[in-house]
Design an enzyme around this catalytic site. Structure first.
Site, short mmCIF file in Angstrom:
data_model
loop_
_atom_site.label_atom_id
_atom_site.label_comp_id
_atom_site.label_asym_id
_atom_site.label_seq_id
_atom_site.Cartn_x
_atom_site.Cartn_y
_atom_site.Cartn_z
CG HIS A 99 -0.49 0.23 2.52
ND1 HIS A 99 -0.22 1.50 3.01
CD2 HIS A 99 -0.19 -0.62 3.53
CE1 HIS A 99 0.20 1.40 4.26
NE2 HIS A 99 0.24 0.13 4.60
CD GLU A 119 -2.84 -0.79 5.80
OE1 GLU A 119 -2.87 -1.74 6.59
OE2 GLU A 119 -2.34 0.33 6.10
CD GLU A 120 -1.07 3.24 7.55
OE1 GLU A 120 -1.64 2.93 8.60
OE2 GLU A 120 0.08 2.87 7.27
CG ASP A 145 1.53 -3.52 5.64
OD1 ASP A 145 2.38 -2.67 5.99
OD2 ASP A 145 0.31 -3.27 5.59
CG HIS A 179 1.86 4.32 12.48
ND1 HIS A 179 0.49 4.35 12.63
CD2 HIS A 179 2.08 3.55 11.39
CE1 HIS A 179 -0.08 3.63 11.67
NE2 HIS A 179 0.88 3.13 10.91
#
Length: 362
Positions: free
Chosen positions: A71, A217-218, A240, A327
């Protein structure tokens, strides 16, 4: 394919350019253009959809279809409220971490271009040590150097503008790649490298290969959810990132043990089709590719779930890249793992035969 190094200078130059370009959730198209340009020599045609997912296709007329997928979006912020004295409060666009925000520079994306700002924070001298207040979503704010709301708006900043961090690609200790947005533009990079290797090694595939770079995706696997109904694949191999659990404050009893430098991580989960997963493991063992295992409970939390449960059920599996500091703006992966994920996807594709159902009842 031999165990020789996969990545070259052109690869790394593309990775750096691709990571440095901002592609927040819902605004991925400039990054998608970079990605499509890179894989153009290695595919026969493209598919794109209304929301920005891009797919490079090899053998578009083949009936049997295999997807390899990553993604393209990165977490970000939205401008949510501008105060009378010109400070900006935000809401998340994806899983943005409020604790890392204070003292970070930001790029606010406007129709007039980038407006610079900083997440301000009260000086240590002014805080009460007996009741320190941590950064929270309702107390972090951005300062763009404006004296009031009118001056903020004159800069082109308004509610709904998307905000990203400017932190750029660096290499740590020669073999660690560090950047924001490695989750998961590194996935798009790795599947593009698979396409490059197939082309350079003159491999003729007996099926259609759909190199899929999904959006959104997030915020709930939305891009994969859309594109899988367009492609209608028979098989999907998703890549991923997952957590390196060897750094402080991570409980291995809950998170398991996975680490950077120890190889791709192969998932066990209800959405992961067991026969396809075992094919991947057998491929890794046959090619002496190191790998790790991880278990997920109800779902993988990745686009694997969207593919698996679409179109009446698609044989799907997940190959993850271990990553530190997810993140944050210093997401970190190991070069060897990147190469081994590419190698494992490449070799697995070569082990798939057209018309395989992966059914448990065949």
């Amino acid at each position: 394919m031999s165990t020789k190094k996969i990545l070259n200078k052109k690869s790394i130059d593309f990775l750096e350019k691709y990571l440095n370009n901002a592609s927040p959730t819902g605004y991925e198209w400039e990054g998608q253009k970079l990605w499509m340009e890179y894989i153009r020599p290695y595919v026969d045609t493209y598919i794109t959809d209304t929301y920005g997912t891009a797919v490079g296709v090899i053998n578009p007329d083949a009936k049997y279809k295999v997807v390899i997928e990553g993604h393209s979006d990165e977490i970000s912020w939205y401008v949510n409220y501008i105060t009378d004295n010109g400070l900006i409060y935000v809401i998340r666009n994806g899983g943005s971490d409020h604790q890392i925000a204070p003292s970070k520079w930001v790029n606010i994306h406007t129709k007039n271009g980038i407006v610079k700002g900083v997440f301000g924070w009260p000086a240590i001298h002014t805080r009460d040590n007996s009741k320190e207040e941590p950064p929270k979503l309702d107390n972090i704010f951005i300062d763009v150097g404006a004296k009031d709301k009118a001056e903020v708006e004159k800069l082109g900043v308004h509610v709904g503008c998307v905000i990203t961090y400017p932190d750029e690609f660096q290499i740590l200790n020669e073999d660690k790649y560090v950047c924001r947005a490695i989750d998961n533009r590194i996935g798009g990079f790795m599947i593009a490298e698979v396409a490059r290797l197939l082309h350079e090694n003159k491999k003729e595939l007996p099926f259609g290969l759909y190199i899929t770079n999904s959006v959104q995706e997030e915020i709930g696997l939305r891009g994969a959810e859309m594109i899988t109904h367009t492609i209608k694949p028979n098989v999907a191999i998703v890549t991923d990132v997952c957590h390196d659990t060897t750094t402080p404050m991570i409980e291995k009893k809950k998170q398991g043990h996975t680490e950077i430098g120890a190889g791709p991580v192969i998932s066990y989960a209800p959405a992961v089709q067991n026969k396809l997963r075992e094919r991947i493991i057998e491929t890794a063992e046959a090619n002496k590719i190191p790998f790790q295992r991880m278990a997920s409970s109800r779902h993988t939390g990745t686009d694997t779930d969207a593919f698996a449960y679409s179109n009446g059920g698609v044989a799907s599996a997940l190959i993850s890249l271990p990553l530190r500091y997810m993140h944050t703006t210093v997401e970190t992966v190991h070069k060897d793992d990147v190469e081994n994920v590419i190698r494992l996807i490449y070799e697995t594709i070569l082990n798939i035969k057209p018309d395989e159902t992966f059914s448990y009842f065949d």
